[in-house]
Design an enzyme around this catalytic site. Structure first.
Site, mmCIF file in Angstrom:
data_model
loop_
_atom_site.group_PDB
_atom_site.id
_atom_site.type_symbol
_atom_site.label_atom_id
_atom_site.label_comp_id
_atom_site.label_asym_id
_atom_site.label_seq_id
_atom_site.Cartn_x
_atom_site.Cartn_y
_atom_site.Cartn_z
ATOM 1 N N HIS A 76 0.724 -1.109 -0.179
ATOM 2 C CA HIS A 76 0.206 -0.031 0.006
ATOM 3 C C HIS A 76 0.683 1.169 -0.109
ATOM 4 C CE1 HIS A 76 -3.509 -2.511 1.798
ATOM 5 N NE2 HIS A 76 -3.240 -2.705 0.418
ATOM 6 N N CYS A 112 3.663 13.913 -7.589
ATOM 7 C CA CYS A 112 2.504 14.673 -7.820
ATOM 8 C C CYS A 112 1.502 13.884 -8.267
ATOM 9 C CB CYS A 112 3.034 15.503 -9.162
ATOM 10 S SG CYS A 112 1.779 16.673 -9.773
ATOM 11 N N CYS A 149 3.551 20.874 -7.274
ATOM 12 C CA CYS A 149 4.891 20.218 -7.858
ATOM 13 C C CYS A 149 5.554 21.205 -8.703
ATOM 14 C CB CYS A 149 4.042 19.180 -8.862
ATOM 15 S SG CYS A 149 4.906 18.529 -10.260
ATOM 16 N N ASN A 172 -3.194 -12.542 16.044
ATOM 17 C CA ASN A 172 -3.921 -11.287 16.238
ATOM 18 C C ASN A 172 -4.923 -11.384 17.634
ATOM 19 O OD1 ASN A 172 -6.312 -9.326 15.884
ATOM 20 N ND2 ASN A 172 -6.050 -9.778 13.508
HETATM 21 N N1 APR Z 1 -1.053 -7.166 17.748
HETATM 22 C C1 APR Z 1 -1.491 -8.091 16.579
HETATM 23 N N2 APR Z 1 -2.624 -7.280 16.224
HETATM 24 C C2 APR Z 1 -3.473 -6.534 16.549
HETATM 25 C C3 APR Z 1 -2.863 -5.829 17.693
HETATM 26 C C4 APR Z 1 -1.751 -6.240 18.303
HETATM 27 N N3 APR Z 1 -1.204 -5.514 19.258
HETATM 28 N N4 APR Z 1 -3.866 -4.938 17.886
HETATM 29 C C5 APR Z 1 -4.787 -4.680 17.005
HETATM 30 N N5 APR Z 1 -4.590 -5.874 16.343
HETATM 31 C C6 APR Z 1 -5.251 -6.135 15.002
HETATM 32 C C7 APR Z 1 -6.851 -5.861 15.110
HETATM 33 O O1 APR Z 1 -7.539 -6.944 15.903
HETATM 34 C C8 APR Z 1 -7.047 -6.071 13.684
HETATM 35 O O2 APR Z 1 -7.513 -7.298 13.204
HETATM 36 O O3 APR Z 1 -4.910 -5.891 13.871
HETATM 37 C C9 APR Z 1 -5.972 -5.778 12.909
HETATM 38 C C10 APR Z 1 -5.940 -4.129 12.470
HETATM 39 O O4 APR Z 1 -7.013 -4.271 11.322
HETATM 40 P P1 APR Z 1 -7.182 -2.836 10.569
HETATM 41 O O5 APR Z 1 -7.326 -1.687 11.502
HETATM 42 O O6 APR Z 1 -8.335 -3.208 9.623
HETATM 43 O O7 APR Z 1 -5.770 -2.664 9.676
HETATM 44 P P2 APR Z 1 -5.335 -3.566 8.377
HETATM 45 O O8 APR Z 1 -6.051 -4.973 8.386
HETATM 46 O O9 APR Z 1 -3.815 -3.448 8.330
HETATM 47 O O10 APR Z 1 -6.061 -2.792 7.165
HETATM 48 C C11 APR Z 1 -5.790 -3.064 6.047
HETATM 49 O O11 APR Z 1 -7.105 -1.252 5.070
HETATM 50 O O12 APR Z 1 -7.564 1.020 5.497
HETATM 51 C C12 APR Z 1 -6.841 0.159 4.539
HETATM 52 O O13 APR Z 1 -4.844 0.681 3.705
HETATM 53 C C13 APR Z 1 -5.433 0.422 5.024
HETATM 54 O O14 APR Z 1 -3.428 -1.099 4.932
HETATM 55 C C14 APR Z 1 -4.787 -0.916 5.551
HETATM 56 C C15 APR Z 1 -5.861 -2.081 5.016
#
Ligand code: APR
Length: 263
Positions: free
Chosen positions: A124, A132, A154, A220
């Site tokens: 990502h 730009c 730019c 997770n």
């Molecule tokens: N250790 C491991 N996992 C954790 C922790 C921790 N300490 N704290 C929270 N989590 C988990 C949450 O339970 C959740 O499942 O991390 C996950 C975060 O999920 P999101 O907030 O959805 O983030 P992500 O999965 O990276 O989102 C994917 O979505 O918004 C877009 O581009 C953005 O790259 C991002 C993509």
């Protein structure tokens, strides 16, 4: 879940220690214990305050470039103030213990790099890079531009400068995505850390690995659709669990590092 006697920690370490080709997919959760907000956490997640489309899309940027610019400068400050946590460090150590290890991250921060991981694919993009929005000319940010409330113009075409991250509705960088897919198809173990698995195509990677015969370990605090696919689901914070797993891998391998430490 704590304590290294946990059989799931043992099983995850066994799978990792015997894997020939490891791919690790990380999401925002791996940076949570560094103080970098995740996206969908109901209370503290970045999206709990703002609508994703408003701040991470071409439409949002066109509607209010200043708001999007200030939000990314805020996130960049948060990332630069953060430090890699024990989970990042454990993944860097695992890379050195493994015969082959590729880290595929959805995160736009540089905490994996700062922890010493080397083979990293950013699906990502990177929040510390800029280009730009019109001519894609790459742009090095000046301190004064960091503090500005509107995006800089730019130098090449006068268009608006934006962060080099993938916004909703935009394609992921083709070369990076193809490389990640090839690695997922060839791996025999996929380690998934800290992702809700709701954003595609990244969320498809575990299925690609599974269909190619790989085993899956998911780390997770909350179960997700990926946990349901996993051979081992380690429920808890990655900063607490990954060091335990890596320590067990080290013991199983007699401490032998298969890859030299970073120079
Ligand atoms: N250790 C491991 N996992 C954790 C922790 C921790 N300490 N704290 C929270 N989590 C988990 C949450 O339970 C959740 O499942 O991390 C996950 C975060 O999920 P999101 O907030 O959805 O983030 P992500 O999965 O990276 O989102 C994917 O979505 O918004 C877009 O581009 C953005 O790259 C991002 C993509």
């Amino acid at each position: 879940m704590t304590g290294s006697a946990d059989p799931r920690i043992e099983k995850a370490a066994q799978l990792l220690a015997h894997a020939q080709r490891i791919v690790c997919l990380t999401g925002a959760g791996v940076s949570a214990e560094s103080g970098v907000a995740t996206f969908r956490n109901a209370e503290t997640g970045l999206w709990s305050q703002f609508a994703p489309q408003q701040l991470a899309s071409q439409e949002g940027f066109s509607a209010d470039p200043g708001l999007v610019w200030r939000w990314y400068m805020h996130r960049l400050d948060m990332v630069e103030r953060a430090w890699p946590n024990a989970g990042h460090d454990a993944l860097a150590a695992l890379e050195r213990l493994a015969a082959s290890f590729t880290l595929v991250t959805q995160n736009v921060d540089d905490l994996h790099e700062r922890a010493g991981s080397r083979r990293i694919l950013h699906l990502h993009g990177r929040i510390s890079r800029f280009h730009c929005n019109r001519c894609h000319f790459e742009h090095d940010l000046l301190p004064s531009e960091r503090r500005a409330s509107e995006p800089p113009a730019c130098h090449n075409c006068g268009g608006l400068i934006r962060p080099s991250v993938v916004w909703f509705g935009e394609n992921l960088p083709r070369r990076v995505l193809d490389h990640a897919w090839r690695e997922a198809e060839r791996c025999d173990l996929l380690l998934v850390v800290g992702t809700s698995g709701v954003v595609y195509p990244a969320a498809h990677l575990p299925l690609v690995a599974k269909q190619s015969g790989a085993r899956i370990v998911d780390v997770n605090p909350e179960p997700s659709e990926i946990s349901a696919l996993a051979d081992v689901f380690l429920q808890g914070p990655s900063g607490e669990l990954l060091p335990q797993v890596t320590q067990h891998v080290r013991i199983l391998q007699g401490g032998a590092q298969k890859q030299p430490p970073p120079e």
